[in-house]
Design an enzyme around this catalytic site. Structure first.
Site, PDB file in Angstrom:
ATOM      1  N   HIS A 125       0.832  -1.198   0.000  1.00 22.85           N
ATOM      2  CA  HIS A 125       0.000   0.000   0.000  1.00 22.85           C
ATOM      3  C   HIS A 125       0.871   1.255   0.000  1.00 22.85           C
ATOM      4  CE1 HIS A 125      -4.000  -1.800   1.688  1.00 22.85           C
ATOM      5  NE2 HIS A 125      -3.384  -2.647   0.875  1.00 22.85           N
TER       6      HIS A 125
ATOM      7  N   THR B 220     -14.139  -3.173 -16.195  1.00 24.46           N
ATOM      8  CA  THR B 220     -15.038  -2.895 -17.304  1.00 24.46           C
ATOM      9  C   THR B 220     -15.699  -1.550 -17.032  1.00 24.46           C
ATOM     10  OG1 THR B 220     -17.018  -3.900 -16.303  1.00 24.46           O
ATOM     11  CG2 THR B 220     -15.553  -5.368 -17.548  1.00 24.46           C
TER      12      THR B 220
ATOM     13  N   LYS C 287      -8.620 -13.118   9.352  1.00 20.55           N
ATOM     14  CA  LYS C 287      -8.336 -13.331   7.939  1.00 20.55           C
ATOM     15  C   LYS C 287      -6.940 -12.798   7.642  1.00 20.55           C
ATOM     16  CE  LYS C 287      -9.562 -11.431   3.402  1.00 20.55           C
ATOM     17  NZ  LYS C 287     -10.632 -10.849   2.585  1.00 20.55           N
TER      18      LYS C 287
ATOM     19  N   LYS D 120      -4.264 -11.778   4.713  1.00 17.75           N
ATOM     20  CA  LYS D 120      -4.013 -11.472   3.310  1.00 17.75           C
ATOM     21  C   LYS D 120      -2.735 -12.180   2.899  1.00 17.75           C
ATOM     22  CE  LYS D 120      -5.804  -8.875   0.880  1.00 17.75           C
ATOM     23  NZ  LYS D 120      -6.889  -9.134  -0.093  1.00 17.75           N
TER      24      LYS D 120
ATOM     25  N   ASP E  81      -6.374 -15.502   2.186  1.00 20.50           N
ATOM     26  CA  ASP E  81      -6.744 -14.905   0.899  1.00 20.50           C
ATOM     27  C   ASP E  81      -5.497 -14.511   0.121  1.00 20.50           C
ATOM     28  OD1 ASP E  81      -7.742 -13.459  -1.238  1.00 20.50           O
ATOM     29  OD2 ASP E  81      -8.234 -11.693  -0.041  1.00 20.50           O
TER      30      ASP E  81
ATOM     31  N   ASN F 237      -5.427 -13.835  -3.091  1.00 20.59           N
ATOM     32  CA  ASN F 237      -5.799 -13.034  -4.267  1.00 20.59           C
ATOM     33  C   ASN F 237      -5.407 -13.668  -5.591  1.00 20.59           C
ATOM     34  OD1 ASN F 237      -5.449 -10.208  -2.275  1.00 20.59           O
ATOM     35  ND2 ASN F 237      -7.300 -10.560  -3.478  1.00 20.59           N
TER      36      ASN F 237
ATOM     37  N   GLU G 212     -10.057 -18.090   0.433  1.00 21.14           N
ATOM     38  CA  GLU G 212     -10.591 -17.036  -0.441  1.00 21.14           C
ATOM     39  C   GLU G 212      -9.722 -16.852  -1.683  1.00 21.14           C
ATOM     40  OE1 GLU G 212     -11.351 -12.192  -0.321  1.00 21.14           O
ATOM     41  OE2 GLU G 212     -11.323 -13.332   1.560  1.00 21.14           O
TER      42      GLU G 212
ATOM     43  N   ASN H 107     -14.139 -12.590  -3.890  1.00 23.17           N
ATOM     44  CA  ASN H 107     -14.546 -11.231  -4.228  1.00 23.17           C
ATOM     45  C   ASN H 107     -13.900 -10.843  -5.552  1.00 23.17           C
ATOM     46  OD1 ASN H 107     -11.860 -10.705  -2.589  1.00 23.17           O
ATOM     47  ND2 ASN H 107     -12.220  -8.878  -3.817  1.00 23.17           N
TER      48      ASN H 107
ATOM     49  N   ASP I  81     -19.412  -6.557  -1.803  1.00 25.34           N
ATOM     50  CA  ASP I  81     -18.825  -5.256  -1.517  1.00 25.34           C
ATOM     51  C   ASP I  81     -19.746  -4.244  -2.176  1.00 25.34           C
ATOM     52  OD1 ASP I  81     -17.345  -2.830  -1.703  1.00 25.34           O
ATOM     53  OD2 ASP I  81     -15.473  -3.940  -1.475  1.00 25.34           O
TER      54      ASP I  81
ATOM     55  N   HIS J 199     -16.816  -8.226   1.679  1.00 29.76           N
ATOM     56  CA  HIS J 199     -15.440  -7.898   1.362  1.00 29.76           C
ATOM     57  C   HIS J 199     -15.160  -6.459   1.777  1.00 29.76           C
ATOM     58  CE1 HIS J 199     -12.790  -5.865  -1.674  1.00 29.76           C
ATOM     59  NE2 HIS J 199     -11.983  -6.841  -1.347  1.00 29.76           N
TER      60      HIS J 199
ATOM     61  N   ASN K 169     -12.189  -3.175   1.084  1.00 25.66           N
ATOM     62  CA  ASN K 169     -10.956  -2.552   0.637  1.00 25.66           C
ATOM     63  C   ASN K 169     -10.738  -1.357   1.551  1.00 25.66           C
ATOM     64  OD1 ASN K 169      -8.705  -1.793  -1.017  1.00 25.66           O
ATOM     65  ND2 ASN K 169      -9.725  -2.733  -2.770  1.00 25.66           N
TER      66      ASN K 169
ATOM     67  N   ARG L 262      -4.335   4.700  -6.847  1.00 26.71           N
ATOM     68  CA  ARG L 262      -3.683   3.667  -6.061  1.00 26.71           C
ATOM     69  C   ARG L 262      -2.867   2.762  -6.981  1.00 26.71           C
ATOM     70  NH1 ARG L 262      -6.349  -0.974  -2.089  1.00 26.71           N
ATOM     71  NH2 ARG L 262      -4.539  -2.372  -2.200  1.00 26.71           N
TER      72      ARG L 262
END
Length: 431
Positions: A29, A108, A198, A200, A228, A230, A253, A276, A300, A327, A329, A410
């Protein structure tokens, strides 16, 4: 006297808020992350607030969207989607790209619109609730629980952002090994009372993350655990991790990327899979549910187009015997309040929701939302039950104005390159 619900003003305030150096499979981040605060004002002077992503592509869509709302009724929630369809999206902003942090899949134009609509829908619901003297959950049909459970969202983390990078300090410390992850979990428990965790993943080789989950299971026996990565793993790696951790995981996840790969894993893993990433729109549901690719969908409201769409997703999932949770963020208190209101109305919410909120040291509210025993009490005050801190909003907006543009979008990979100049966004599967 009947309230005048005509929208007479819309204010958009992009801000930059402090973010710790949290690691994921894409990078780390940045020291500040963009958010967009939306205010919708009615003819009676009532203001409703909403929040969504603040990257430039969202702001560029929100501005013409806001102009089209003038003169409409704040109660015309269905009309928000009609307005969104009338706003053109710059295809160069989304074509072939991945979404915020690279962690949601391919962008999209429709996904972009829904993320903008979500912030306006929450603002309109907040204003409508204030006008009618009703909490948002009442506008959504009424709450079925008085508090909502959240899970501690653990991250691999550096002790600080790279030397020389302007950033706000934090007191969480580093977490780059099993001992650090357990220490972080203990801090979450002591500060907020969380009882599920959880992690990451997708940051270190799978065996290291298996060890971290095993350490958590030993430190917190019987507590729900999630991992998770990703989509960072192959089908084979996902199955191996599932076999190693099947006795302690509540669910795994998005271990692999995409519905076909998730379906392969789900068929053999023996562990529920949550997502997610491969199910973030209604159009993605038929394939995923038909193939049995996911057993829990993590909604989310920023992705799905708002709180009512989240309720619709929960109903569809319930029809097919698929679980639902939420979910998260990077978000502030407005979004947490919105999540809590809609979560309070979902009957079959059997998994604690995710929230980044404890990681955010800054907010735009006059009073931070509190976690007690890992839960947030559902407000019965009109609207969302939160109030903007005007001075704080102005301060965080000034930070955005003073930025040279480097942080207005970001980019976790760019942040990683500050510390590791040779870093490239990893291709998936990484392992």
């Amino acid at each position: 006297m009947t309230a005048d619900l005509t929208i007479t003003a819309v204010h958009l305030t992009p801000i930059l808020v402090a973010d710790p150096p949290l690691l994921n499979t894409q990078g780390v981040h940045q020291p500040y992350t963009p958010r967009l605060i939306i205010e919708v004002e009615t003819a009676d002077g009532i203001t409703g607030v909403g929040e969504t992503y603040g990257d430039a592509k969202y702001l560029e869509l929100a501005q013409p969207f806001a102009k089209k709302l003038m003169g409409r009724q704040v109660s015309d929630l269905n009309g928000l989607f009609t307005v969104a369809d009338e706003v053109a999206v710059d295809d160069s902003r989304v074509s072939g790209r991945v979404d915020v942090g690279g962690l949601r899949g391919v962008q999209t134009a429709d996904k972009l619109r829904l993320s903008v609509v979500s912030g306006f829908e929450v603002a309109c619901l907040d204003a409508l609730g204030k006008a009618l003297g009703l909490p948002v959950h009442a506008l959504l049909g009424g709450k079925v629980r008085d508090s909502v459970e959240y899970s501690a969202y653990l991250f691999y983390k550096w002790a600080a952002h790279p030397e020389g990078v302007p950033a706000e300090p934090d007191d969480w410390g580093a977490a780059v090994d099993p001992a650090g992850v357990v220490a972080q979990a203990r801090a979450f428990t002591e500060r907020y009372g969380f009882t599920s965790f959880k992690l990451k993943g997708g940051v270190f080789p799978p065996d290291e993350e298996i060890a971290a989950i095993r350490a958590l299971a030993e430190a917190f026996p019987g507590h729900p655990l999630r991992l998770d990565p990703n989509g960072a793993w192959s089908v084979e790696t996902s199955l191996r991790v599932a076999a190693e951790l099947g006795d302690v995981l509540e669910y795994l996840e998005d271990p692999a990327l995409g519905t076909p790969a998730m379906a392969e894993v789900a068929a053999k893993a023996g562990v529920p899979l949550a997502t997610n990433m491969c199910v973030t729109t209604f159009g993605e549901i038929p394939e995923a549910f038909a193939k049995g690719a996911v057993q829990v969908v993590l909604s989310d409201h920023h992705y799905w187009g708002g709180l009512r769409a989240t309720q619709q997703l929960a109903a569809v999932s319930r029809t097919f015997g698929v679980g639902v949770s939420m979910h998260s963020n990077t978000h502030l208190g407005i979004s947490l309040a919105a999540m809590t209101h809609v979560a309070a109305t979902v009957p079959d919410l059997h998994h604690a929701c995710d929230s980044h909120y404890p990681w955010q040291s800054e907010d735009v509210l006059t009073e931070r939302i509190a976690f007690e025993g890992g839960r947030v009490t559902v407000s019965d005050a009109p609207g969302l039950g939160v109030e903007l801190d005007r001075d704080r909003l102005a301060f965080l907006h000034r930070r955005w104005l003073d930025d040279d543009g480097a942080l207005r979008d970001r980019d976790d990979a760019a942040a990683m390159r500050v510390a590791h100049p040779d870093w490239v966004t990893p291709s998936v599967p990484r392992w």
